[in-house]
Design an enzyme around this catalytic site. Structure first.
Site, mmCIF file in Angstrom:
data_model
loop_
_atom_site.group_PDB
_atom_site.id
_atom_site.type_symbol
_atom_site.label_atom_id
_atom_site.label_comp_id
_atom_site.label_asym_id
_atom_site.label_seq_id
_atom_site.Cartn_x
_atom_site.Cartn_y
_atom_site.Cartn_z
ATOM 1 N N GLY A 12 0.782 -1.239 0.000
ATOM 2 C CA GLY A 12 0.000 0.000 0.000
ATOM 3 C C GLY A 12 0.807 1.279 0.000
ATOM 4 O O GLY A 12 0.301 2.332 0.394
ATOM 5 N N ASN A 103 -4.993 2.893 -13.165
ATOM 6 C CA ASN A 103 -4.011 1.953 -12.614
ATOM 7 C C ASN A 103 -2.614 2.558 -12.742
ATOM 8 O O ASN A 103 -2.351 3.340 -13.651
ATOM 9 C CB ASN A 103 -4.048 0.631 -13.395
ATOM 10 N N HIS A 105 1.306 1.272 -13.219
ATOM 11 C CA HIS A 105 2.053 0.079 -13.600
ATOM 12 C C HIS A 105 3.543 0.412 -13.611
ATOM 13 O O HIS A 105 3.950 1.439 -14.164
ATOM 14 C CB HIS A 105 1.598 -0.398 -14.982
ATOM 15 N N SER A 132 3.928 4.048 -15.439
ATOM 16 C CA SER A 132 2.854 4.606 -16.263
ATOM 17 C C SER A 132 1.562 4.624 -15.466
ATOM 18 O O SER A 132 1.274 3.678 -14.727
ATOM 19 C CB SER A 132 2.601 3.724 -17.505
ATOM 20 N N ASP A 141 -3.049 -4.177 -18.592
ATOM 21 C CA ASP A 141 -2.034 -3.111 -18.657
ATOM 22 C C ASP A 141 -2.012 -2.452 -20.038
ATOM 23 O O ASP A 141 -0.980 -1.916 -20.456
ATOM 24 C CB ASP A 141 -0.632 -3.651 -18.290
HETATM 25 C C1 GRF Z 1 3.717 -1.008 -7.343
HETATM 26 O O1 GRF Z 1 4.953 -1.099 -7.976
HETATM 27 C C2 GRF Z 1 2.622 -0.893 -8.382
HETATM 28 O O2 GRF Z 1 2.966 -0.136 -9.486
HETATM 29 C C3 GRF Z 1 2.433 -2.336 -8.772
HETATM 30 O O3 GRF Z 1 2.551 -3.063 -7.576
HETATM 31 C C4 GRF Z 1 3.343 -2.329 -6.656
HETATM 32 C C5 GRF Z 1 2.508 -2.106 -5.439
HETATM 33 O O4 GRF Z 1 3.209 -1.491 -4.397
HETATM 34 N N1 GRF Z 1 1.198 -2.510 -9.500
HETATM 35 P P1 GRF Z 1 2.411 -0.807 -3.210
HETATM 36 O O5 GRF Z 1 1.431 -1.826 -2.658
HETATM 37 O O6 GRF Z 1 1.715 0.399 -3.743
HETATM 38 O O7 GRF Z 1 3.472 -0.460 -2.205
#
Ligand code: GRF
Length: 211
Positions: A12, A103, A105, A132, A141
């Protein structure tokens, strides 16, 4: 005030960056598909309502998606932010929230969709990696890209070191884009991203200095 909901599955840290950004909206809830997501405690400590919809309690993806959608709709959000939400969402769910579902990514899409993006980038030998923010469509994605931040790959980088620098950029990029959305400066029109003038002029690409 516009309302937004954040979906998480784990740590998170992107959620925290959104909650701590002073966005022009109300975070109505943080929803996780895992009860053990560390991010839930961080949300609670900030006074945000949380809910868990455990995907393992449903016989099919369709049933899980329907329960998740029902939980989200209760909060009547203008915006739904996927922040490390690690479940693939079905077409019906995505269509229901189309145009208000974002989202983040950890790659410069369309390169390296899916998981293990930093390992993919290192294996490919790219010099520029990054992250992104995009509208979510049924293609994994694959939705229209709103903004990207580039992160140079350094000699000696491994998955962890590269991932740390990308994550730092994620934490800057996602709140910025969420703010644009809540301010009405970005929208999805006929499947394409429409940005307000001042953003279209260059604000949607963040390139750190290369030294
Ligand atoms: C992040 O790198 C996000 O882009 C990817 O998963 C990871 C999640 O990290 N989809 P967090 O839970 O926000 O610390």
């Amino acid at each position: 005030m516009k309302r937004y909901v954040i979906l998480i599955s784990g740590r998170g840290s992107n959620m925290v960056s959104l909650l701590d950004a002073g966005l022009p909206g109300i975070c109505a809830a943080v929803i996780s598909n895992r009860a053990d997501a560390a991010g839930l405690a961080a949300a609670t400590s900030r006074g945000i309502a949380t809910a868990v919809i455990d995907h393992r309690g449903f016989a099919s993806r369709t049933e899980f998606d329907a329960a998740l959608a029902a939980e989200i709709e209760q909060h009547q959000p203008d915006l739904v932010l996927l922040a490390g939400f690690m479940r693939i969402l079905g077409d019906d769910f995505v269509r229901r929230f189309e145009g208000r579902l974002l989202n983040i990514h950890p790659s410069l899409l369309p390169a390296f969709p899916g998981v293990k993006t930093h390992a993919q980038a290192l294996a490919a030998g790219v010099r520029l990696h990054g992250c992104s923010v995009h509208f979510v469509t049924p293609a994994l994605d694959g939705g229209p890209i709103i903004a990207q931040a580039a992160v140079p790959v350094q000699a000696g980088d491994d998955e962890a070191s590269l991932g740390r620098r990308v994550l730092a950029e994620e934490h800057r990029l996602y709140p910025r884009v969420a703010r644009w959305f809540l301010e009405g400066k970005v929208r999805l029109v006929a499947g394409r991203v429409q940005l307000a003038g001042e953003i279209a002029a260059g604000g949607s690409l963040h390139v750190p200095q290369i030294d």
